[in-house]
Design a protein around this motif. Structure first.
Motif, PDB file in Angstrom:
ATOM      1  N   LYS A   2       0.845  -1.185   0.000  1.00  0.00           N
ATOM      2  CA  LYS A   2       0.000   0.000   0.000  1.00  0.00           C
ATOM      3  C   LYS A   2       0.889   1.246   0.000  1.00  0.00           C
ATOM      4  O   LYS A   2       1.915   1.288   0.688  1.00  0.00           O
ATOM      5  N   GLU A  19      -2.563   0.056  -4.236  1.00  0.00           N
ATOM      6  CA  GLU A  19      -1.666  -1.092  -4.246  1.00  0.00           C
ATOM      7  C   GLU A  19      -0.642  -0.916  -5.367  1.00  0.00           C
ATOM      8  O   GLU A  19      -1.015  -0.702  -6.523  1.00  0.00           O
ATOM      9  N   LEU A  20       0.628  -0.980  -5.011  1.00  0.00           N
ATOM     10  CA  LEU A  20       1.705  -0.895  -5.980  1.00  0.00           C
ATOM     11  C   LEU A  20       2.616  -2.113  -5.848  1.00  0.00           C
ATOM     12  O   LEU A  20       2.625  -2.779  -4.803  1.00  0.00           O
ATOM     13  N   ALA A  21       3.379  -2.381  -6.879  1.00  0.00           N
ATOM     14  CA  ALA A  21       4.340  -3.472  -6.826  1.00  0.00           C
ATOM     15  C   ALA A  21       5.403  -3.184  -5.772  1.00  0.00           C
ATOM     16  O   ALA A  21       5.812  -2.034  -5.581  1.00  0.00           O
ATOM     17  N   ASP A  22       5.848  -4.222  -5.077  1.00  0.00           N
ATOM     18  CA  ASP A  22       6.901  -4.047  -4.076  1.00  0.00           C
ATOM     19  C   ASP A  22       8.192  -3.582  -4.747  1.00  0.00           C
ATOM     20  O   ASP A  22       8.605  -4.157  -5.769  1.00  0.00           O
ATOM     21  N   PRO A  23       8.843  -2.557  -4.193  1.00  0.00           N
ATOM     22  CA  PRO A  23      10.124  -2.120  -4.748  1.00  0.00           C
ATOM     23  C   PRO A  23      11.261  -3.001  -4.231  1.00  0.00           C
ATOM     24  O   PRO A  23      11.105  -3.709  -3.227  1.00  0.00           O
ATOM     25  N   HIS A  24      12.400  -2.944  -4.918  1.00  0.00           N
ATOM     26  CA  HIS A  24      13.574  -3.693  -4.491  1.00  0.00           C
ATOM     27  C   HIS A  24      14.800  -2.790  -4.582  1.00  0.00           C
ATOM     28  O   HIS A  24      14.887  -1.953  -5.483  1.00  0.00           O
TER      29      HIS A  24
END
Length: 300
Positions: A2, A19-24
């Protein structure tokens, strides 16, 4: 994950939790499970369309939390460390954030207070470095009671400077507690400053952007003795330096602030906390001018 986001410009009502993609993390970066994230005036300027034109946009330049992933080459942090720092992509108001610049959270601080530090401390230090503020100088800070202004006051006092700070009368006792000599802003400000310092100031820092650059230039003896953090148009008009992070950050400030806090020479109070879902309320509170110090979103 979130995250706070907006897909159109406007008031606080345009803010959403999406909801967004998890960053790395990339090389030299760490990812944290965010526990708290700072809210700054630049957030509502960005939301209003005064900074960047692209949409949609995320928010947040600073956060504190627990490292849960490290990038290649990282040797100064491991999973489980408590750290605070500056976001790599302006998306710190989220459940996860990637930090490019970070430091251990001082043991005496909780996550909310740690999240209040990075932007204010780095910005204030960058401005003081640019001005060359040192022992024996008289520094005038216009807008001294906010988060960046109060950080600048304390860091200048640590350097041995005399500090005169402008603020509304209700904040004068607060400024005195930080080591500054307060004066009221508004009409007659220059005369009130000269009543304290007949020869004016050696340096002046404009945090408020309230259209007083001509007065600051006169008080400090020239445009080259003035830095503004808030008046870009005035800086161009009057030949004053406008300090911004993309011209180089004072990252040394993050690693050194813990010692100042531990010794009682620096404190940046959190004015009010909001849940991540309450980001619109945080913007309204900050834009209404009620905040002295810092607003923080508590995420986890």
């Amino acid at each position: 994950m979130k995250a706070a986001c907006f897909s159109r410009f406007g008031g606080p009502e345009v803010l959403e939790i999406v909801e967004l993609a998890d960053p790395h993390p990339g090389p030299g970066q760490v990812r944290i499970a965010v526990r708290a994230a700072g809210v700054n005036a630049s957030d509502w300027r960005k939301r209003a369309g005064l900074m960047d034109e692209g949409l949609p946009q995320t928010l947040g330049y600073e956060a504190a939390g627990v490292v849960d992933e490290v990038g290649a080459g990282v040797t100064d942090a491991v999973v489980g460390d408590r750290v605070f720092g500056l976001s790599a992509d302006g998306a710190a108001q989220a459940e996860l954030a990637v930090l490019s610049f970070y430091a251990p959270i001082p043991p005496s601080l909780d996550f909310a207070r740690a999240a209040a530090l990075p932007a204010a401390v780095e910005t204030a230090t960058r401005a003081l470095d640019r001005l060359g503020v040192g022992s024996g100088d008289t520094l005038l800070v216009n807008g001294a009671s906010g988060s960046v202004g109060s950080a600048a006051v304390q860091l200048a006092v640590v350097r041995g400077a005399r500090v005169i700070g402008t603020a509304s009368p209700v904040n004068h006792a607060y400024l005195r507690s930080l080591g500054a000599e307060p004066v009221a802003y508004g009409a007659g400000m220059a005369e009130r400053v000269r009543a304290l310092a007949p020869d004016g100031a050696d340096r002046a820092l404009d945090v408020a952007g309230s259209g007083v650059l001509p007065e600051l230039i006169a008080l400090a003896g020239g445009a080259d003795h003035v830095v503004t953090l808030a008046d870009f148009a005035g800086a161009e008009r009057y030949g004053v330096t406008f300090s911004r992070g993309d011209t180089g950050r004072a990252l040394h400030a993050l690693s050194g602030i813990g010692e100042l806090i531990a010794s009682g020479r620096f404190a940046l109070p959190v004015v009010r906390t909001f849940p991540l879902a309450g980001i619109a309320a945080a913007h309204r509170f900050g834009e209404n001018g009620h905040a002295r110090g810092k607003l923080v979103l508590v995420v986890g």
